[in-house]
Design a protein around this motif. Structure first.
Motif, short mmCIF file in Angstrom:
data_model
loop_
_atom_site.label_atom_id
_atom_site.label_comp_id
_atom_site.label_asym_id
_atom_site.label_seq_id
_atom_site.Cartn_x
_atom_site.Cartn_y
_atom_site.Cartn_z
N ASN A 89 33.73 -18.97 -16.66
CA ASN A 89 33.64 -20.36 -16.23
C ASN A 89 32.19 -20.72 -15.95
O ASN A 89 31.60 -20.26 -14.99
CB ASN A 89 34.50 -20.57 -14.98
N ALA A 90 31.63 -21.58 -16.80
CA ALA A 90 30.22 -21.97 -16.64
C ALA A 90 30.01 -22.87 -15.43
O ALA A 90 28.90 -22.91 -14.89
CB ALA A 90 29.74 -22.68 -17.90
N SER A 91 31.04 -23.57 -14.98
CA SER A 91 30.87 -24.46 -13.83
C SER A 91 30.95 -23.71 -12.50
O SER A 91 30.57 -24.25 -11.47
CB SER A 91 31.93 -25.56 -13.86
N ALA A 92 31.43 -22.46 -12.53
CA ALA A 92 31.49 -21.64 -11.31
C ALA A 92 30.98 -20.23 -11.64
O ALA A 92 31.76 -19.29 -11.75
CB ALA A 92 32.91 -21.58 -10.76
N PRO A 93 29.67 -20.08 -11.84
CA PRO A 93 29.14 -18.76 -12.22
C PRO A 93 29.29 -17.75 -11.09
O PRO A 93 29.41 -18.10 -9.92
CB PRO A 93 27.67 -19.03 -12.52
N LEU A 94 29.29 -16.49 -11.48
CA LEU A 94 29.39 -15.41 -10.50
C LEU A 94 28.08 -15.32 -9.73
O LEU A 94 27.00 -15.31 -10.33
CB LEU A 94 29.67 -14.08 -11.20
N VAL A 95 28.17 -15.23 -8.43
CA VAL A 95 26.96 -15.14 -7.62
C VAL A 95 26.42 -13.71 -7.63
O VAL A 95 27.09 -12.77 -8.04
CB VAL A 95 27.21 -15.62 -6.17
N MET A 134 29.28 -3.09 -17.86
CA MET A 134 29.32 -3.90 -16.64
C MET A 134 27.91 -4.07 -16.12
O MET A 134 27.11 -3.14 -16.18
CB MET A 134 30.21 -3.25 -15.58
N LYS A 135 27.63 -5.25 -15.61
CA LYS A 135 26.32 -5.53 -15.04
C LYS A 135 26.54 -6.45 -13.84
O LYS A 135 27.40 -7.30 -13.84
CB LYS A 135 25.43 -6.19 -16.07
N MET A 136 25.73 -6.24 -12.82
CA MET A 136 25.83 -7.08 -11.63
C MET A 136 25.15 -8.43 -11.90
O MET A 136 24.05 -8.47 -12.44
CB MET A 136 25.17 -6.39 -10.43
N SER A 137 25.82 -9.49 -11.51
CA SER A 137 25.27 -10.82 -11.70
C SER A 137 24.02 -11.00 -10.84
O SER A 137 23.94 -10.51 -9.72
CB SER A 137 26.31 -11.87 -11.31
N GLU A 138 23.05 -11.71 -11.40
CA GLU A 138 21.81 -11.99 -10.68
C GLU A 138 21.68 -13.48 -10.36
O GLU A 138 20.63 -13.93 -9.90
CB GLU A 138 20.62 -11.54 -11.52
N TYR A 139 22.75 -14.23 -10.60
CA TYR A 139 22.71 -15.67 -10.40
C TYR A 139 22.66 -16.01 -8.91
O TYR A 139 23.46 -15.51 -8.12
CB TYR A 139 23.94 -16.33 -11.04
N VAL A 140 21.72 -16.85 -8.54
CA VAL A 140 21.60 -17.33 -7.16
C VAL A 140 21.69 -18.85 -7.21
O VAL A 140 20.84 -19.49 -7.85
CB VAL A 140 20.28 -16.88 -6.52
N PRO A 141 22.69 -19.46 -6.57
CA PRO A 141 22.84 -20.93 -6.62
C PRO A 141 21.69 -21.66 -5.94
O PRO A 141 20.98 -21.20 -5.15
CB PRO A 141 24.16 -21.21 -5.91
#
Length: 141
Positions: A89-95, A134-141
């Protein structure tokens, strides 16, 4: 009659010994291409500006793998997250800190049919080779 039987058995063994290394290399190259694509998609999907792998990314991946000779319709993608949320879901990316996993599978397509010449039963036609990561998400809102 005996010489014909020996000829047929010898011809089968000769064909298997000549072509066995070729199709084994095809298997290794396909597996490597799948794993490289998984690693690339996880690198892009889990970076600081994404945090997801959506359908557009999957379609682009299918095009890249099709350029290597794989059938895009036969590719199967599974995108999951470590916490159970929707990782596509692009509107709710994994933090940051949530795991993003991807599995790509592809059928063997009869690569092992030649093994029947020496009496080895090939895997069922429903079996698929797969690559996962598997990779840990690096997305920070």
């Amino acid at each position: 009659m005996r010489s014909i039987l020996v000829f047929v058995l010898f011809a089968g063994m000769l064909c298997w010994m000549m072509f066995s290394p070729i199709y084994k290399h095809i298997l290794i190259v396909r597996q490597a291409a799948l794993q490289q694509e998984v690693d690339y998609m996880l690198e892009i999907g889990a970076n600081g500006s994404h945090g997801y792998i959506d359908e557009l990314m999957i379609e682009q991946s299918k095009q890249r793998l099709a350029s290597l000779g794989l059938d895009p319709e036969a590719l199967a993608y599974t995108v999951e997250s470590s916490d159970g949320s929707n990782a596509a879901n692009a509107s709710a990316p994994l933090v940051r800190g949530i795991g993003l996993s991807l599995t790509i599978s592809y059928p063997y397509e009869g690569l092992f049919t030649l093994d029947r010449l020496i009496g080895v039963e090939p895997p069922p036609s429903t079996d698929r080779m797969s690559a996962r990561g598997m990779k840990m998400s690096e997305y920070v809102p």
